[in-house]
Design a protein around this motif. Structure first.
Motif, mmCIF file in Angstrom:
data_model
loop_
_atom_site.group_PDB
_atom_site.id
_atom_site.type_symbol
_atom_site.label_atom_id
_atom_site.label_comp_id
_atom_site.label_asym_id
_atom_site.label_seq_id
_atom_site.Cartn_x
_atom_site.Cartn_y
_atom_site.Cartn_z
ATOM 1 N N GLU A 95 13.700 84.477 23.057
ATOM 2 C CA GLU A 95 13.957 83.097 22.658
ATOM 3 C C GLU A 95 15.198 83.021 21.772
ATOM 4 O OE1 GLU A 95 12.688 80.220 23.408
ATOM 5 O OE2 GLU A 95 10.890 80.759 24.538
ATOM 6 N N ALA A 96 15.323 83.958 20.832
ATOM 7 C CA ALA A 96 16.455 83.944 19.901
ATOM 8 C C ALA A 96 17.785 84.103 20.616
ATOM 9 C CB ALA A 96 16.291 85.040 18.852
ATOM 10 N N MET A 97 17.809 84.898 21.699
ATOM 11 C CA MET A 97 19.074 85.080 22.426
ATOM 12 C C MET A 97 19.240 84.072 23.556
ATOM 13 S SD MET A 97 18.617 88.555 24.726
ATOM 14 C CE MET A 97 18.331 89.560 23.290
ATOM 15 N N ASN A 98 18.283 83.122 23.657
ATOM 16 C CA ASN A 98 18.355 82.105 24.700
ATOM 17 C C ASN A 98 18.491 82.752 26.073
ATOM 18 O OD1 ASN A 98 18.296 79.384 25.477
ATOM 19 N ND2 ASN A 98 20.523 79.250 25.541
ATOM 20 N N GLY A 99 17.706 83.820 26.272
ATOM 21 C CA GLY A 99 17.818 84.601 27.496
ATOM 22 C C GLY A 99 17.294 83.868 28.713
ATOM 23 N N VAL A 100 17.901 84.159 29.860
ATOM 24 C CA VAL A 100 17.440 83.632 31.152
ATOM 25 C C VAL A 100 17.333 84.812 32.116
ATOM 26 C CG1 VAL A 100 17.968 82.152 33.127
ATOM 27 C CG2 VAL A 100 18.454 81.359 30.800
ATOM 28 N N GLY A 101 16.135 85.034 32.652
ATOM 29 C CA GLY A 101 15.882 86.145 33.556
ATOM 30 C C GLY A 101 14.774 87.021 33.005
ATOM 31 N N VAL A 102 14.652 88.218 33.568
ATOM 32 C CA VAL A 102 13.703 89.214 33.063
ATOM 33 C C VAL A 102 14.419 90.095 32.046
ATOM 34 C CG1 VAL A 102 12.424 91.310 33.663
ATOM 35 C CG2 VAL A 102 12.182 89.266 35.070
ATOM 36 N N PHE A 103 13.735 90.382 30.936
ATOM 37 C CA PHE A 103 14.268 91.261 29.899
ATOM 38 C C PHE A 103 13.228 92.331 29.599
ATOM 39 C CE2 PHE A 103 16.593 87.414 29.532
ATOM 40 C CZ PHE A 103 17.846 87.742 29.044
ATOM 41 N N GLY A 104 13.647 93.596 29.663
ATOM 42 C CA GLY A 104 12.773 94.689 29.300
ATOM 43 C C GLY A 104 12.912 94.982 27.820
ATOM 44 N N VAL A 105 11.852 94.728 27.059
ATOM 45 C CA VAL A 105 11.870 94.962 25.611
ATOM 46 C C VAL A 105 11.103 96.257 25.347
ATOM 47 C CG1 VAL A 105 11.406 94.003 23.332
ATOM 48 C CG2 VAL A 105 11.908 92.457 25.257
ATOM 49 N N GLU A 106 11.830 97.325 25.081
ATOM 50 C CA GLU A 106 11.234 98.628 24.814
ATOM 51 C C GLU A 106 10.917 98.745 23.327
ATOM 52 O OE1 GLU A 106 13.354 101.967 26.476
ATOM 53 O OE2 GLU A 106 14.331 100.666 27.946
ATOM 54 N N MET A 107 9.723 99.257 23.009
ATOM 55 C CA MET A 107 9.243 99.270 21.630
ATOM 56 C C MET A 107 8.660 100.621 21.237
ATOM 57 S SD MET A 107 7.194 95.662 21.698
ATOM 58 C CE MET A 107 8.033 94.105 21.999
ATOM 59 N N PHE A 108 8.687 100.882 19.928
ATOM 60 C CA PHE A 108 7.969 101.999 19.334
ATOM 61 C C PHE A 108 6.676 101.463 18.732
ATOM 62 C CE2 PHE A 108 12.445 103.619 18.523
ATOM 63 C CZ PHE A 108 12.404 104.575 19.519
ATOM 64 N N PHE A 109 5.566 102.119 19.047
ATOM 65 C CA PHE A 109 4.285 101.830 18.418
ATOM 66 C C PHE A 109 3.978 103.007 17.503
ATOM 67 C CE2 PHE A 109 -0.561 101.824 19.079
ATOM 68 C CZ PHE A 109 -0.767 101.059 17.944
ATOM 69 N N LEU A 110 4.060 102.787 16.194
ATOM 70 C CA LEU A 110 3.962 103.860 15.223
ATOM 71 C C LEU A 110 2.512 104.119 14.825
ATOM 72 C CD1 LEU A 110 6.994 103.010 12.886
ATOM 73 C CD2 LEU A 110 6.972 104.199 15.084
ATOM 74 N N THR A 111 2.284 105.261 14.213
ATOM 75 C CA THR A 111 0.927 105.646 13.833
ATOM 76 C C THR A 111 0.339 104.722 12.770
ATOM 77 O OG1 THR A 111 1.868 107.240 12.266
ATOM 78 C CG2 THR A 111 1.223 108.069 14.439
ATOM 79 N N ASP A 112 1.185 104.027 12.003
ATOM 80 C CA ASP A 112 0.668 103.102 10.998
ATOM 81 C C ASP A 112 0.320 101.734 11.595
ATOM 82 O OD1 ASP A 112 3.124 101.897 11.440
ATOM 83 O OD2 ASP A 112 3.870 102.156 9.395
ATOM 84 N N GLY A 113 0.464 101.616 12.943
ATOM 85 C CA GLY A 113 0.109 100.376 13.622
ATOM 86 C C GLY A 113 1.248 99.396 13.783
ATOM 87 N N SER A 114 2.424 99.702 13.232
ATOM 88 C CA SER A 114 3.553 98.780 13.353
ATOM 89 C C SER A 114 4.223 98.901 14.712
ATOM 90 C CB SER A 114 4.573 99.022 12.232
ATOM 91 O OG SER A 114 5.038 100.360 12.270
ATOM 92 N N VAL A 115 4.835 97.810 15.144
ATOM 93 C CA VAL A 115 5.545 97.739 16.417
ATOM 94 C C VAL A 115 6.985 97.360 16.123
ATOM 95 C CG1 VAL A 115 5.687 96.595 18.662
ATOM 96 C CG2 VAL A 115 3.448 97.079 17.651
ATOM 97 N N LEU A 116 7.932 98.159 16.625
ATOM 98 C CA LEU A 116 9.357 97.950 16.378
ATOM 99 C C LEU A 116 10.105 97.914 17.701
ATOM 100 C CD1 LEU A 116 9.840 100.684 13.603
ATOM 101 C CD2 LEU A 116 9.227 98.289 13.251
ATOM 102 N N ILE A 117 11.141 97.101 17.774
ATOM 103 C CA ILE A 117 11.978 97.077 18.978
ATOM 104 C C ILE A 117 12.913 98.277 18.985
ATOM 105 C CG2 ILE A 117 13.793 95.833 20.228
ATOM 106 C CD1 ILE A 117 12.532 93.237 19.338
#
Length: 383
Positions: A243-265
């Protein structure tokens, strides 16, 4: 009003699968390809032969379609300039936007954009490669330290781990991205679809594993083995980014899921993504159809996962390379809800993606077992 003529920059397997999806919709495709007889190009309704920065080829592509999209983000600067001029004069529309392509293809710009928009990501620094800059980075970020080339890095290329002071002699010179090591983590992905009206859909989250020696995506399993709260967090974070980049199309958002439960791009890809290939067999509609709908103005459709699924890349191993056999671009459905997709690539270079295997099952684990069995069958047939 929906567009019907779609231009595709790039002639790899993603472009091929976009053409296959377009053939099932009221859309025609024009592909800018380096080889008119390549496996991807023969799937297009029309082929324009040329490099991505070939002015005459780009002019023909612009003239031959109403909207242009891409199967890769490393669009050359010259091509971006020509496409921007064509957009400004109303000759064509480009989705995702050229501003988006320019930002995402440069890891420094992408990371700074994530930080500026308050989107969770690992601590990082952009350095000039000098000994002093490296020393300062290690003091701030600690060891191990991940170094990433700013451009052109994908499928394990352009990334290296600096484990301690002894590795600094191997650090790449010049401006690069240095990132704090995530520690113990899992990699997940969410694919967000956003159309020209701002309507959205999503696929995911999925679990991803990587081939350890080359850091190339190995397997994907859907749904990811995460709890409901983490799923909501990942989806919301991915949606906020697109939404922030006003994207149009499919976007693959790859993330890290850390052991403390946090999710980061980790990073974002402005195109259909390897992590979404399972959608062709396992979802209500595939990522390729959704991408085409989003960029052409057709209404979005459902992405519901019909059954747990898995995907495994067929990476060129020494056995497959030595065997030297090339498969045509085709699909082989098997009785156990498994499908082998061959991309028709030649020559077979080590770790090149020659195809993928997808399967559905009662659980993601069962689906993973099916693709692993088929992978072993492929290896045995080649030995």
């Amino acid at each position: 009003m929906a567009h019907t003529r779609v231009g595709i920059i790039g002639d790899g397997q993603l472009g091929m699968m976009l053409c296959e999806a377009a053939a099932k919709l009221p859309l025609s495709t024009v592909m800018l390809a380096t080889d008119a007889q390549g496996p991807a190009a023969v799937k297009a309704d029309r082929v324009i032969v040329g490099a991505m920065d070939d002015e005459q080829a780009l002019a023909a592509l612009i003239e031959g379609c109403e909207v242009i999209t891409y199967e890769r983000e490393d669009v050359p600067t010259k091509a971006v300039e020509l496409l921007r001029e064509a957009e400004a004069t109303g000759q064509v529309q480009c989705h995702p936007s050229l501003n988006c392509i320019e930002m995402i293809q440069d890891k420094a710009l992408q990371k700074r954009w994530l930080a500026d928009h308050g989107l969770a990501t690992l601590p990082f620094l952009i350095t000039d490669g000098s000994a002093q800059a490296l020393h300062d980075a290690t003091r701030e970020l600690g060891y191990p330290l991940v170094q990433k080339a700013l451009r052109g890095g994908f499928d394990g290329r352009g990334v290296q781990l600096l484990r301690g002071p002894e590795d600094l002699v191997n650090a790449w010179p010049g401006e690069t991205l240095l990132e704090k090591y995530a520690g113990e983590f899992r990699e997940i992905a969410v694919l967000v679809v956003r159309d020209q009206r701002g309507d959205t859909q999503y696929f995911g989250p999925v679990d991803m594993t990587f081939e350890s020696g080359y850091s190339v995506l190995d397997t994907v399993s859907a749904p990811a083995a995460i709890d409901d709260d983490t799923c909501v967090t990942a989806v919301e974070l991915a949606h906020r980014a697109i939404e922030a980049m006003n994207g149009v199309g499919v976007f693959g958002v790859e993330m890290f899921f850390l052991t403390d439960g946090s999710v980061l791009i980790n990073e974002i890809s402005p195109r259909v993504h390897n992590a979404g290939h399972y959608s062709m067999e396992a979802c209500e509609h595939s990522q390729f159809e959704l991408h085409l709908r989003a960029v052409t103005g057709l209404p979005l459709v459902g992405t519901t996962l019909k059954a747990p699924a898995a995907m495994k890349n067929v990476l060129c191993t020494p056995v497959l390379k030595a065997e030297g056999r090339t498969h045509g671009a085709d699909q082989h459905p098997l009785p156990d809800h498994t499908v082998v997709h061959w991309y028709g690539k030649s020559p077979a270079r080590l770790m090149r993606k020659l195809g993928h295997i997808s399967a559905t099952g009662a659980t993601p684990e069962e689906a993973l077992e099916k693709v692993d069995i088929q992978w072993q069958n492929i290896q045995e047939a080649a030995s």
